[in-house]
Design an enzyme around this catalytic site. Structure first.
Site, mmCIF file in Angstrom:
data_model
loop_
_atom_site.group_PDB
_atom_site.id
_atom_site.type_symbol
_atom_site.label_atom_id
_atom_site.label_comp_id
_atom_site.label_asym_id
_atom_site.label_seq_id
_atom_site.Cartn_x
_atom_site.Cartn_y
_atom_site.Cartn_z
ATOM 1 N N ASN A 9 1.033 -1.316 0.229
ATOM 2 C CA ASN A 9 -0.303 -0.199 -0.314
ATOM 3 C C ASN A 9 0.583 1.147 -0.220
ATOM 4 O O ASN A 9 1.305 1.447 0.778
ATOM 5 C CB ASN A 9 -0.990 -0.423 1.084
ATOM 6 C CG ASN A 9 -2.306 1.379 1.785
ATOM 7 O OD1 ASN A 9 -1.559 2.121 0.311
ATOM 8 N ND2 ASN A 9 -2.405 1.105 2.703
ATOM 9 N N LYS A 11 0.271 4.289 -0.506
ATOM 10 C CA LYS A 11 -0.135 5.072 0.709
ATOM 11 C C LYS A 11 0.026 6.715 -0.436
ATOM 12 O O LYS A 11 -0.276 6.436 -1.993
ATOM 13 C CB LYS A 11 -0.085 5.488 1.861
ATOM 14 C CG LYS A 11 0.022 4.190 2.464
ATOM 15 C CD LYS A 11 -0.044 4.420 4.213
ATOM 16 C CE LYS A 11 0.202 3.091 5.337
ATOM 17 N NZ LYS A 11 0.226 3.274 6.156
ATOM 18 N N HIS A 95 -9.262 1.098 5.275
ATOM 19 C CA HIS A 95 -8.185 1.557 5.968
ATOM 20 C C HIS A 95 -8.182 2.274 6.314
ATOM 21 O O HIS A 95 -9.296 3.020 6.469
ATOM 22 C CB HIS A 95 -7.123 2.025 5.006
ATOM 23 C CG HIS A 95 -5.646 2.017 5.452
ATOM 24 N ND1 HIS A 95 -5.584 2.623 5.966
ATOM 25 C CD2 HIS A 95 -4.692 1.129 5.015
ATOM 26 C CE1 HIS A 95 -4.062 2.587 6.965
ATOM 27 N NE2 HIS A 95 -3.659 1.136 6.148
ATOM 28 N N GLU A 97 -6.857 4.410 8.145
ATOM 29 C CA GLU A 97 -6.485 6.554 8.039
ATOM 30 C C GLU A 97 -7.492 6.951 7.267
ATOM 31 O O GLU A 97 -7.692 8.006 6.786
ATOM 32 C CB GLU A 97 -5.205 5.836 6.925
ATOM 33 C CG GLU A 97 -3.888 5.812 7.410
ATOM 34 C CD GLU A 97 -2.546 5.250 7.088
ATOM 35 O OE1 GLU A 97 -2.628 5.308 5.528
ATOM 36 O OE2 GLU A 97 -1.898 4.799 7.991
ATOM 37 N N GLU A 167 -5.148 -5.264 10.646
ATOM 38 C CA GLU A 167 -4.049 -3.872 10.772
ATOM 39 C C GLU A 167 -4.444 -3.299 12.194
ATOM 40 O O GLU A 167 -5.184 -2.461 12.203
ATOM 41 C CB GLU A 167 -4.297 -3.005 9.561
ATOM 42 C CG GLU A 167 -3.847 -3.206 7.874
ATOM 43 C CD GLU A 167 -3.034 -2.593 7.372
ATOM 44 O OE1 GLU A 167 -1.863 -2.635 6.640
ATOM 45 O OE2 GLU A 167 -3.977 -1.353 7.114
ATOM 46 N N GLY A 173 2.739 2.203 11.398
ATOM 47 C CA GLY A 173 3.336 3.686 10.748
ATOM 48 C C GLY A 173 4.822 3.944 12.054
ATOM 49 O O GLY A 173 4.667 4.688 11.920
ATOM 50 N N SER A 213 3.968 -1.952 10.376
ATOM 51 C CA SER A 213 5.084 -2.174 10.330
ATOM 52 C C SER A 213 5.750 -3.983 9.849
ATOM 53 O O SER A 213 6.740 -4.323 10.814
ATOM 54 C CB SER A 213 5.890 -1.936 12.176
ATOM 55 O OG SER A 213 5.107 -0.687 12.039
HETATM 56 P P1 13P Z 1 3.413 0.029 7.725
HETATM 57 O O1 13P Z 1 4.073 -0.891 6.946
HETATM 58 O O2 13P Z 1 3.766 1.440 7.293
HETATM 59 O O3 13P Z 1 3.031 0.130 8.803
HETATM 60 O O4 13P Z 1 1.607 0.683 6.802
HETATM 61 C C1 13P Z 1 1.323 -0.028 7.529
HETATM 62 C C2 13P Z 1 -0.006 -0.277 6.858
HETATM 63 O O5 13P Z 1 -1.385 0.800 6.942
HETATM 64 C C3 13P Z 1 -0.415 -1.090 5.190
HETATM 65 O O6 13P Z 1 -1.837 -1.058 4.349
#
Ligand code: 13P
Length: 251
Positions: A9, A11, A95, A97, A167, A173, A213
């Site tokens: 992803n 982002k 997601h 976010e 997740e 992150g 992560s």
């Molecule tokens: P990270 O791997 O940067 O922690 O992000 C995970 C994520 O949100 C994937 O959709």
């Protein structure tokens, strides 16, 4: 046996040129990877360029979101039909976010999941608890509600084709990964929930990815767990060597 499915992803990162270069680097190494499924999710403006590079390869392309209507006066949105038409096979839906910053709810996720199937896209449906919810012992309650509401009224054969991404919000992150045992516990629980609602066929078929992560150094142990069928990778999917490191651990 479920085939492992690793998705990157990206982002809101990488411009079109950078996205195409990363896709090219992944493509160059794809031949040496095991029998796994791979997808990358660029920003919407880079999807076409990435599809151009990856056409005919084993690396699929996903959108990061979609709307639920096919067309109309919905300024700024993309319909699943439009995403399918440019060549995406998957779409990430719900997601954290999007839940946190853009008002996504289980209800809108459910509408989007139905719309994705209508358009011939395979959804990757995200669920996960916040740190406060985990600390209050509410993890299972939260992910169960998200899963059941998000998949409401789907047919069993649709459920077999989708992917769930667990997740934990506190692991995204932050560099804090859920331990393999912590993740496996939630994955097994989610599979049990799928079994209750959609039966053993669907529960056995659905891939449940872990996200939060993930990196090459922790991927093998996470992916060795019985109910962890892949990963949804954020930060470590933005550099070819980092993502390839994870892909080499899978399969
Ligand atoms: P990270 O791997 O940067 O922690 O992000 C995970 C994520 O949100 C994937 O959709």
């Amino acid at each position: 046996m479920r085939k492992q499915f690793i998705a990157g992803n990206w982002k809101m990162n990488l411009d079109t040129k950078q996205a195409a270069e990363l896709a090219r680097a992944l493509l160059d190494a794809a031949g040496e990877l095991g029998d796994i499924e791979i997808a990358v999710a660029p920003v919407a403006t880079s999807i076409s360029a990435v599809i151009e590079v990856l056409r005919g390869s084993k690396i699929a392309v996903a959108a990061q979101n979609c709307y639920w209507e096919s067309a109309g006066a919905f300024t700024g949105e993309l319909s699943p039909e439009m995403i399918r038409e440019i060549g995406c096979q998957h779409v990430i839906i719900g997601h954290s976010e999007r839940r946190q910053f853009f008002g996504e709810t289980d209800e809108t996720v459910n509408k989007k999941v139905h719309a994705a199937f209508r358009a011939g896209l395979l959804p990757i449906v995200c669920v996960g608890e916040s740190l406060a919810e985990r600390e209050q012992g509410k993890t299972m309650e939260v992910v169960s509600t998200q899963l059941k509401q998000s998949l409401r009224d789907l047919r069993d054969e649709q459920v077999t084709q989708l992917t769930v991404a667990y997740e934990p919000v506190w692991a995204i992150g932050t560099g804090k990964t859920a331990s393999p045992d912590q993740a496996q516990e939630v994955h097994a629980f989610l599979r049990g929930q799928l079994m209750e609602t959609f039966g053993p066929g669907a529960a056995e078929a659905v891939r449940i990815q872990y996200g939060g992560s993930v990196k090459a150094a922790n991927a093998a142990e996470l992916l060795s767990k019985a109910d962890i069928d892949g990963a949804l990778v954020g930060g470590a999917s933005l550099k070819a060597e980092d993502f390839l490191g994870i892909l080499r651990e899978a399969g």
